[in-house]
Each structure stands twice: as structure tokens, then as C-alpha cells.
Scaffold this active site. Sequence first.
Site, PDB file in Angstrom:
ATOM      1  N   SER A 144       0.831  -1.199   0.000  1.00 57.81           N
ATOM      2  CA  SER A 144       0.000   0.000   0.000  1.00 57.81           C
ATOM      3  C   SER A 144       0.873   1.260   0.000  1.00 57.81           C
ATOM      4  O   SER A 144       1.703   1.446  -0.891  1.00 57.81           O
ATOM      5  CB  SER A 144      -0.947  -0.041   1.206  1.00 57.81           C
ATOM      6  N   ASP A 305      -9.249  -5.566  -5.088  1.00 59.91           N
ATOM      7  CA  ASP A 305      -8.832  -4.484  -4.184  1.00 59.91           C
ATOM      8  C   ASP A 305      -9.770  -3.301  -4.395  1.00 59.91           C
ATOM      9  O   ASP A 305      -9.936  -2.816  -5.517  1.00 59.91           O
ATOM     10  CB  ASP A 305      -7.381  -4.091  -4.519  1.00 59.91           C
ATOM     11  N   HIS A 338      -7.832  -5.231  -0.286  1.00 61.26           N
ATOM     12  CA  HIS A 338      -6.590  -4.488  -0.124  1.00 61.26           C
ATOM     13  C   HIS A 338      -5.775  -4.977   1.064  1.00 61.26           C
ATOM     14  O   HIS A 338      -4.538  -4.975   1.034  1.00 61.26           O
ATOM     15  CB  HIS A 338      -6.893  -2.995   0.049  1.00 61.26           C
TER      16      HIS A 338
END
Length: 359
Positions: A144, A305, A338
Site C-alpha cells: 500500500s 482491491d 486491499h
Amino acid sequence: MAVQKVKLFTETPFTLSLGGALQDIEVAYQTYGELNEEKSNAILICHALTGDAEPYFADHSQRGWWQTFMGEGLALDTSQYFFICSNVLGGCKGTTGPSSINPKTNKPYGSQFPNIIVQDIVALQRALLTHLNIPRLHAVIGGSFGGMQATQWAIDYPDDVSNVINLCSSLLFGAEAIGFNHVMRQAVINDPNFNGGDYYEGKPPEKGLAIARMLGMLTYRTDLQLTKAFGRATKAETAFWGDYFQVESYLTYQGKKFLARFDANSYLHLLRALDLYDPGFHYESLSVALARIKARYTLVAVENDQLFKLTELQKSKKLLEESGVDLVYYQFSSDYGHDAFLVDYAFFEKKIRLALANQ
């Protein structure tokens, strides 16, 4: 072992990309494993948005955010590599951020904390490694927001990184994702206690921050995972406008839990750094920046995601390939969306091992 701290830029200021400077910057970091004599086994771990410098606790006294990924014999093998992880600039877990004391006023920086971008975060990490006398990294790995940092390392310091492992992060943040961040920031900024960011001597903007976190949680998981966990189940005793459904209760819990470990100003600054990330900043163009990468680059996308959409990861793949980057690309589906890079060890384990083995 307790988190380690060092003070950097004590004599000369650290100049920031968007203007301003900081001095006497405290950096919180942690190390795991042993650095070999050649100093060839060092790996930098870059944490995600609200992470910290402690992804792993060797004595298992606590659960680090990458506890299941790290340890002897695991994907992030502490018997083979020397890992360094530091809290990011602007954070609230030991590294200088908005809640830190401004030496000029002897009060928390608050609204006076300067704006930062990913490039500043990476430059401070490089200064830490210089302090630790580590000239080159076998790898930089992050998921991320941490994936953005890993990418920038390979651009700004191409001769200092052999491998980049970017988990679930595109080169540029999408419009929808920026929109989510905007709503989260507005929840904080419009809390009556926010006081322009100078709330440290009063009540913090807890309601706004909790609401922001609730929205954020919906972007980290998938509708499939939430349906499996909660469906349309209701609570036995509840207020009609309160946590009527179990999923509402879950989000309320996550919002309240977040208040105990994070600062609202840090959240605002790091969210904006996420929005603003552009690998081409400081360079003639994005393609020129990407062409600087010499490291072998592993990019992993999660098909469902909800935050870093697959289309954005596929665009990133194309841009990297067109720039001549030595790229290894994977994509898969996970109920965790995610958050898969934090919990789906079964899939990520082999990919991380191959990347660290330069395969």
C-alpha cells in the site's frame, strides 16, 4: 526489544519538497536479524499508512502488523536477512510528526507541521540507513503506502537497491481513492474539536477521526468478506439509529479502537501524501523517473482491491514495462481485498521468497 530512536539533522535542516524544513528529527526504528559482514543482506520494510516501526515481535509478547510473515524460516526470514523498519516522517509512533514538540515553541507542531510527500519520507529513511552505516539494500519491500515508498527508493537511489517488492500499490493514486480520502479528511476537519489542527491542549477530534476510520475500513476489505462475516445479521439489543446491524457494530468498534493508537493530524498529512504521490516529482517526467530504476521490481495486484483498483495496477505494470524496468507481475483474488498483503500469507509467501531470491 523496545523500539530504537535516533535524532537526525541536528546540525543542518532537512529541506522538504513542498517547502519548509525540519531540524532535530527523531526517528523511531526497529531491526531484526543480523547484518552480515558484507552488509549485503539488509532489507528495508516500509509500513502502510497507519503502521509503525514494529512489524514483528520476536518474543511474541505482542502481535506486530506483519507478525505472521516474519520470523525464522518464514517469508521474511530473520535468520537469513537483516530487516530495518522505521516509522514514517509525519507519523505518530515515535518519528517526528504533528504531535511532536516543536523546538521553536515547546508545544506540539499541530497546524505548524509542514506538508510532506513520499519523497521526503524516503529521504529520511535514507538518512537513517546512512546513520546505521548501511550503504546498499538487498531489497525494499512495502504494501500500500509502503509500496509507494519502495518504488521511490528505486527511483531516487537506483544504485542502492537490488530488489523492489511492491504489494498492492499503484504508481499513482486513482480519482475514486482520492475522493475517499477527501471525505475522511473532511470528517476530521469538521469535527468541532479540530481547532485547525491545534487541539493538543484540549479535546481531540475523536468523532471525526473515528468516522474517517470507519470509511477507510470499507475500502480495505471486500463486500464478499463483509458479507461472509456479517451478512444482514442484527444485534439483539440496539438503538434504531445506532449499531443496528452487526456490520455497523464492527465499523464502530474499528473507529473507536483507532483512537487509542493514532493522531488525527498525522492521519491528515499521510492521507494527503498518499494522494499526492507522483514518482516523477523532481524529474522531467514520469517515464524519465521510472527509467532510473535498476532494481528487479516485483509488483503484486489483488484483483478485487477496493482501494488500489486492478485497472490502476495494470496501468502501473504497463508504465514500468515501457520504461524498461525488469518487472515480475502477479495478480490474484482475495476475500481480504486491499488488506490481503497483511493477512493472506498463503499467497504472498512464495512471491516474496522468489523476489528476495531474485527469481
